[in-house]
Design an enzyme around this catalytic site. Structure first.
Site, PDB file in Angstrom:
ATOM      1  N   GLU A 164      35.427 -23.157 -51.986  1.00 56.21           N
ATOM      2  CA  GLU A 164      33.954 -23.058 -51.998  1.00 56.21           C
ATOM      3  C   GLU A 164      33.485 -21.945 -51.070  1.00 56.21           C
ATOM      4  OE1 GLU A 164      32.070 -26.878 -51.335  1.00 56.21           O
ATOM      5  OE2 GLU A 164      33.557 -27.924 -52.554  1.00 56.21           O
ATOM      6  N   GLU A 171      36.068 -34.485 -49.160  1.00 57.38           N
ATOM      7  CA  GLU A 171      35.442 -34.752 -47.856  1.00 57.38           C
ATOM      8  C   GLU A 171      35.621 -36.166 -47.325  1.00 57.38           C
ATOM      9  OE1 GLU A 171      31.359 -33.471 -48.035  1.00 57.38           O
ATOM     10  OE2 GLU A 171      31.907 -31.411 -48.484  1.00 57.38           O
ATOM     11  N   ASP A 210      31.911 -19.240 -48.968  1.00 60.44           N
ATOM     12  CA  ASP A 210      30.694 -18.466 -48.725  1.00 60.44           C
ATOM     13  C   ASP A 210      30.633 -18.199 -47.231  1.00 60.44           C
ATOM     14  OD1 ASP A 210      29.820 -21.039 -47.886  1.00 60.44           O
ATOM     15  OD2 ASP A 210      28.496 -21.299 -49.597  1.00 60.44           O
ATOM     16  N   HIS A 224      33.257 -22.892 -46.093  1.00 58.65           N
ATOM     17  CA  HIS A 224      31.855 -22.507 -45.875  1.00 58.65           C
ATOM     18  C   HIS A 224      31.811 -21.955 -44.450  1.00 58.65           C
ATOM     19  CE1 HIS A 224      30.553 -24.346 -49.575  1.00 58.65           C
ATOM     20  NE2 HIS A 224      31.141 -25.480 -49.249  1.00 58.65           N
ATOM     21  N   ASN A 282      40.180 -32.067 -51.189  1.00 60.82           N
ATOM     22  CA  ASN A 282      39.307 -30.941 -50.838  1.00 60.82           C
ATOM     23  C   ASN A 282      38.438 -31.285 -49.628  1.00 60.82           C
ATOM     24  OD1 ASN A 282      38.204 -28.313 -51.692  1.00 60.82           O
ATOM     25  ND2 ASN A 282      36.319 -29.423 -52.214  1.00 60.82           N
TER      26      ASN A 282
HETATM   27  C1  XIL Z   1      26.348 -28.594 -53.052  1.00 62.11           C
HETATM   28  C2  XIL Z   1      25.621 -27.856 -54.157  1.00 62.11           C
HETATM   29  O1  XIL Z   1      25.861 -26.498 -54.024  1.00 62.11           O
HETATM   30  C3  XIL Z   1      24.142 -28.147 -54.070  1.00 62.11           C
HETATM   31  O2  XIL Z   1      23.473 -27.620 -55.196  1.00 62.11           O
HETATM   32  C4  XIL Z   1      23.878 -29.634 -53.991  1.00 62.11           C
HETATM   33  O3  XIL Z   1      22.520 -29.865 -53.764  1.00 62.11           O
HETATM   34  C5  XIL Z   1      24.676 -30.272 -52.872  1.00 62.11           C
HETATM   35  O4  XIL Z   1      26.045 -29.981 -53.052  1.00 62.11           O
HETATM   36  N1  XIL Z   1      30.607 -29.281 -50.358  1.00 62.11           N
HETATM   37  C6  XIL Z   1      30.882 -29.562 -51.667  1.00 62.11           C
HETATM   38  C7  XIL Z   1      29.940 -29.177 -52.738  1.00 62.11           C
HETATM   39  O5  XIL Z   1      31.976 -30.098 -51.967  1.00 62.11           O
HETATM   40  O6  XIL Z   1      29.922 -30.077 -53.806  1.00 62.11           O
HETATM   41  C8  XIL Z   1      28.538 -28.988 -52.200  1.00 62.11           C
HETATM   42  O7  XIL Z   1      27.731 -28.462 -53.237  1.00 62.11           O
HETATM   43  C9  XIL Z   1      28.568 -28.070 -51.006  1.00 62.11           C
HETATM   44  C10 XIL Z   1      29.389 -28.684 -49.894  1.00 62.11           C
END
Ligand code: XIL
Length: 456
Positions: free
Chosen positions: A265, A160, A267, A238, A202
């Site tokens: 990641e 990020e 979802d 996401h 990422n």
């Molecule tokens: C999130 C976790 O799922 C949570 O448990 C934590 O509180 C915050 O981080 N992008 C990412 C992940 O790269 O590491 C994040 O994970 C979600 C967003």
């Protein structure tokens, strides 16, 4: 950089070659009938993973689904900087190690997440800046990647780092303020520490061709043109209630730069489209031959960081949702990753060489430097001479004021002036021409070091 990568590629080629028997270009084809996400993905040369909260590994509903369905894992939080270096220089890998053990015991590969990120930094790093932070961050990358060396399929080296919105530029952060080259410095340090892991950048909001993904695309293109060791780009994905129509085209344009792409990641917000979007993302990955795997960000809806979004593939009791079926069907219907079977070497037609092979033994060493204001990481390659080695020693004279702060894959004697690096037990014995790599980090300038190598 490439020993294990080459080995992994060779294994993939051998397996696919056996499957293909006789074809010149093997492509594992369409319909198959895997019955779990991991098995179906593996049939197509890919992985299907889940983010794991390590403390849930004692919950049997959770581990039943995890172990049955997934062949890859990533730590949801436990390998982040705040978790594994809570005080500067004091590392705690216990939770991460637990996940790696679980993965190894169940035949799963491990994604590493994440070496550097503006979020979830320990308090001590949040308060740092300038060359102190640059040194601390390189040390973090080096120590963590060294700890897990050989156990990580792909590392999210940097997470990020680009800004949202239309600028296409970097996000402001303490890391960014150490200099725009912080990302490449991190990739070089990670490569020196674990040459076999795939090294990924990422990010999120990169689910189509937009200003942010184009900014990242330009960085990757620049890295590839200058030889910065980047192997893959992760698309967090996401997602909300719709999917960009150019989702697949975006993956493909990155793949065309010569990097792997991974959905890291995934979802999706619940609602009428959830199952369709899960299916479409999976198809997009399957249609891009360099899309090597998909990870969903949790196992069951109740495990998700997205609270009431019910954003995952299993309900809270571990039952498969409609989205699961769409993903499984897409995996089973998709094409496999194209592979080329091993070619048989034709008999040599050239006359035998007339020059006698060199009779000298010994070894040679070369150093490449990744420097910043106030510090450096040196990567050293040791090449065995024609007699091979039982062990080796490399001497390096550091410029005045410079000193070695840590070393990997070798043992250092001394820290300033002339420093001697001896092999460790696993990399001393080299056959003729074989290469071992070690590295060290230093403060001050490392410019102009000329290593000399002695073999035993
Ligand atoms: C999130 C976790 O799922 C949570 O448990 C934590 O509180 C915050 O981080 N992008 C990412 C992940 O790269 O590491 C994040 O994970 C979600 C967003």
């Amino acid at each position: 950089m490439n020993h294990r990568k080459v080995l992994r590629a060779a294994v993939t080629v051998a397996v696919a070659g056996a499957l293909a028997s006789g074809m010149t270009m093997a492509m594992t084809t369409g319909a198959s009938a895997g019955t779990t996400l991991g098995a179906s993905a593996a049939e197509k040369g890919r992985y299907f993973g889940a983010a794991v909260a390590v403390n849930k590994l004692s919950n049997s509903t959770y581990t039943t689904v995890l172990n049955r369905e997934f062949n890859s894992v990533v730590a949801e939080n436990e390998m982040k900087w705040a978790s594994n270096e809570p005080q500067q220089g004091v590392f705690n890998h216990s939770s991460g190690d637990r996940l790696v053990s679980h993965a190894q015991a169940n035949g799963m590969s491990v994604r590493g997440h994440t070496l550097l990120w503006h979020a979830q930094q320990p308090g001590w790093a949040q308060g740092m800046s300038g060359s102190a932070l640059r040194n601390a961050m390189i040390n973090h990358v080096t120590q963590v990647a060294t700890h897990y060396r050989g156990k990580i399929h792909s590392w999210d080296v940097v997470n990020e780092a680009f800004a949202d919105g239309g600028s296409g530029g970097r996000r402001d952060s303490n890391l960014q303020r150490t200099g725009n080259d912080w990302i490449e410095a991190a990739f070089r340090a990670a490569d020196a520490a674990d040459p076999g892991a795939k090294l990924c950048y990422n990010d999120y909001n990169t689910d189509g061709i937009n200003a942010k993904s184009t900014g990242i695309y330009n960085m990757v293109r620049d890295f590839k043109s200058r030889g910065v060791p980047i192997d893959c780009v992760g698309f967090q994905s996401h997602l909300g209630t719709s999917l960009a129509s150019d989702y697949q085209a975006n993956l493909q344009r990155f793949a065309d730069l010569g990097v792997d792409v991974q959905i890291t990641e995934l979802d999706v917000m619940t609602g009428g489209n959830q199952a369709n979007i899960f299916g479409a993302v999976t198809r997009a990955c399957m249609n891009v031959s360099r899309c090597t795997g998909i990870t969903v960000w949790g196992v069951r809806d109740c495990d998700s960081w997205r609270g009431s979004d019910n954003a995952l593939l299993f309900d809270c009791n571990g039952n498969k949702k409609a989205a699961y079926t769409n993903v499984l069907n897409a995996l089973n219907a998709g094409p496999g990753i194209p592979t080329t079977p091993p070619t048989t070497t034709p008999p040599p037609t050239d006359p035998p060489p007339t020059t006698p092979p060199p009779t000298t033994g010994g070894c040679s060493a070369s150093v490449s430097l990744n420097s910043w204001n106030g510090g450096f990481v040196a990567s050293v390659k040791v090449t065995a001479g024609s007699a091979g080695t039982n062990g080796w020693n490399v001497s390096v004279t550091l410029p005045g004021g410079a000193s070695v702060t840590n070393t990997w894959s070798a043992t250092a004697s001394g820290s300033s002036g002339t420093v001697r690096f001896a092999n460790v037990d696993y990399n001393g014995r080299l056959t003729a021409g074989q290469v071992a790599e070690f590295g060290f980090q230093g403060t001050g300038s490392g410019a102009g070091m000329t290593p000399t190598c002695t073999a035993s």
